[in-house]
Scaffold this motif. Structure first.
Motif, mmCIF file in Angstrom:
data_model
loop_
_atom_site.group_PDB
_atom_site.id
_atom_site.type_symbol
_atom_site.label_atom_id
_atom_site.label_comp_id
_atom_site.label_asym_id
_atom_site.label_seq_id
_atom_site.Cartn_x
_atom_site.Cartn_y
_atom_site.Cartn_z
ATOM 1 N N MET A 1 0.845 -1.197 0.000
ATOM 2 C CA MET A 1 0.000 0.000 0.000
ATOM 3 C C MET A 1 0.877 1.242 0.000
ATOM 4 O O MET A 1 1.942 1.265 0.615
ATOM 5 N N SER A 2 0.410 2.295 -0.688
ATOM 6 C CA SER A 2 1.136 3.549 -0.719
ATOM 7 C C SER A 2 0.657 4.435 0.421
ATOM 8 O O SER A 2 -0.338 4.166 1.080
ATOM 9 N N GLY A 3 1.378 5.545 0.615
ATOM 10 C CA GLY A 3 0.966 6.486 1.649
ATOM 11 C C GLY A 3 1.588 6.168 2.990
ATOM 12 O O GLY A 3 2.343 5.213 3.158
ATOM 13 N N ASP A 4 1.255 7.001 3.976
ATOM 14 C CA ASP A 4 1.794 6.837 5.319
ATOM 15 C C ASP A 4 0.980 5.771 6.056
ATOM 16 O O ASP A 4 -0.117 6.026 6.553
ATOM 17 N N ALA A 28 -8.789 1.328 4.927
ATOM 18 C CA ALA A 28 -7.348 1.582 4.961
ATOM 19 C C ALA A 28 -6.791 1.729 3.549
ATOM 20 O O ALA A 28 -5.974 2.620 3.266
ATOM 21 N N GLN A 29 -7.230 0.858 2.652
ATOM 22 C CA GLN A 29 -6.765 0.944 1.267
ATOM 23 C C GLN A 29 -7.212 2.251 0.621
ATOM 24 O O GLN A 29 -6.451 2.898 -0.112
ATOM 25 N N LEU A 30 -8.446 2.667 0.933
ATOM 26 C CA LEU A 30 -8.961 3.917 0.376
ATOM 27 C C LEU A 30 -8.141 5.111 0.857
ATOM 28 O O LEU A 30 -7.784 5.996 0.065
ATOM 29 N N LEU A 31 -7.819 5.131 2.155
ATOM 30 C CA LEU A 31 -7.027 6.235 2.692
ATOM 31 C C LEU A 31 -5.644 6.285 2.059
ATOM 32 O O LEU A 31 -5.113 7.368 1.771
ATOM 33 N N CYS A 32 -5.059 5.124 1.849
ATOM 34 C CA CYS A 32 -3.743 5.088 1.203
ATOM 35 C C CYS A 32 -3.822 5.588 -0.234
ATOM 36 O O CYS A 32 -2.980 6.374 -0.687
ATOM 37 N N ASP A 33 -4.829 5.128 -0.946
ATOM 38 C CA ASP A 33 -4.979 5.544 -2.343
ATOM 39 C C ASP A 33 -5.205 7.050 -2.459
ATOM 40 O O ASP A 33 -4.779 7.678 -3.436
ATOM 41 N N MET A 34 -5.868 7.631 -1.449
ATOM 42 C CA MET A 34 -6.154 9.069 -1.480
ATOM 43 C C MET A 34 -5.021 9.892 -0.876
ATOM 44 O O MET A 34 -5.141 11.112 -0.761
ATOM 45 N N GLN A 35 -3.924 9.202 -0.483
ATOM 46 C CA GLN A 35 -2.749 9.875 0.089
ATOM 47 C C GLN A 35 -3.158 10.785 1.254
ATOM 48 O O GLN A 35 -2.936 11.994 1.252
ATOM 49 N N VAL A 36 -3.732 10.155 2.263
ATOM 50 C CA VAL A 36 -4.282 10.905 3.383
ATOM 51 C C VAL A 36 -3.219 11.724 4.103
ATOM 52 O O VAL A 36 -3.512 12.783 4.674
ATOM 53 N N ARG A 38 -1.109 13.590 2.964
ATOM 54 C CA ARG A 38 -0.922 14.881 2.302
ATOM 55 C C ARG A 38 -2.193 15.725 2.302
ATOM 56 O O ARG A 38 -2.218 16.802 1.699
ATOM 57 N N ARG A 39 -3.231 15.237 2.970
ATOM 58 C CA ARG A 39 -4.521 15.932 2.930
ATOM 59 C C ARG A 39 -5.070 16.086 4.351
ATOM 60 O O ARG A 39 -5.816 15.235 4.840
ATOM 61 N N PRO A 40 -4.706 17.155 5.038
ATOM 62 C CA PRO A 40 -5.164 17.364 6.425
ATOM 63 C C PRO A 40 -6.686 17.351 6.556
ATOM 64 O O PRO A 40 -7.221 16.863 7.559
ATOM 65 N N ARG A 41 -7.370 17.885 5.549
ATOM 66 C CA ARG A 41 -8.834 17.910 5.622
ATOM 67 C C ARG A 41 -9.400 16.492 5.663
ATOM 68 O O ARG A 41 -10.379 16.216 6.372
#
Length: 275
Positions: A1-4, A28-36, A38-41
């Motif tokens: 998975m990508s992202g933090d 969890a996969q959705l949050l990674c895909d959306m690069q959470v 980098r998106r504080p909102r």
């Protein structure tokens, strides 16, 4: 998975366990895909979603008394705050003070009546695995006593309005709230194991009586504060609140907490119609 991944795990971990078991991996996969990361909102939205999910769990059908129990914990904390605040105003608005005491007793006794059938099931040994939850409040009270002994020893010898004394008071209040939260949590967990104990009509009537009692107590505290304003305007505008803070702010804090508990109890009553 990508992202933090660590941030994703924290966010998913904020949700109730039942929710995580059902939706955790996909979310969890959705949050990674959306690069959470980098998106504080998106982080804020996720946390708000967790709050809503926990609120839904509290009001679930599986635990019909969970919300009244938590409202009672908040109500008890506010009631203790009122008792402390009223110590400096003996004899002022005695009718409102008495009404507060009576209404509080009605509210808490009604909730006890609603929970009595479930308690009977537990005592008879028909609800296995509840012992560890029953022990939680006892452990919390013991911890509070230990904290009280320590902070009292630290604050001894300092003035009533000194920094150490104010800090000791704040620690005791925080620890007391922790005891109430632990008790409410334990009661909720126990009640979930016997959610349908007792007649539905009795439970509904008791929850409604709890809401009515809390509303009456809130009204009484409002009347008491206005009575203080009439009888002693200087004290009302002075610093006779908690730890020498303004009286008005302390009174309003108690009033808001009581009102919040009343609203929660009212929501629970609406979810348990007597018809």
């Amino acid at each position: 998975m990508s992202g933090d991944i660590r941030l994703v795990r924290v966010l998913v971990g904020c949700y109730p366990s039942t929710w995580r078991h059902r939706y955790g991996e996909e979310y969890a996969q959705l949050l990674c895909d959306m690069q959470v990361h980098r998106r504080p909102r998106l982080v804020v939205d996720s946390l708000l979603g967790a709050v809503r999910a926990h609120g839904g769990a509290l009001m679930s059908v599986r635990s019909p008394l969970a919300l009244p129990v938590w409202s009672a914990a908040l109500f008890t904390a506010a009631g203790l705050g009122f008792a402390k605040l009223a110590e400096d105003f003996p004899g002022i608005a005695p009718t409102a003070h008495t009404a507060m005491a009576i209404a509080s007793a009605v509210a808490l006794l009604a909730l006890a009546a609603a929970a009595a059938p479930a308690a009977a099931v537990i005592v008879r040994g028909r609800a296995n695995g509840t012992g560890k939850y029953v022990a939680a409040p006892l452990v919390a009270v013991a911890a509070w006593c230990a904290v009280a002994w320590i902070v009292t020893a630290v604050a001894t010898g300092h003035g009533a309005r000194s920094g150490p004394n104010a800090a000791a008071f704040a620690v005791l209040v925080a620890a007391g709230l922790g005891v109430l939260a632990a008790t409410a949590w334990a009661a909720t967990r126990v009640l979930r194991r016997v959610p349908a104990a007792g007649p539905a009509r009795l439970r509904s009537a008791a929850v409604t009586a709890t809401a009515v009692g809390m509303a009456a107590a809130t009204t009484a505290v409002l009347a008491w504060g206005l009575g203080v304003r009439t009888a002693d305007p200087a004290a009302f505008a002075g610093n006779q609140g908690f730890v020498a803070t303004p009286f008005v702010s302390s009174w309003l804090a108690v009033l808001i907490a009581l009102a919040a508990a009343t609203v929660l109890s009212g929501v629970a009553a609406r979810r348990h119609p007597t018809a």
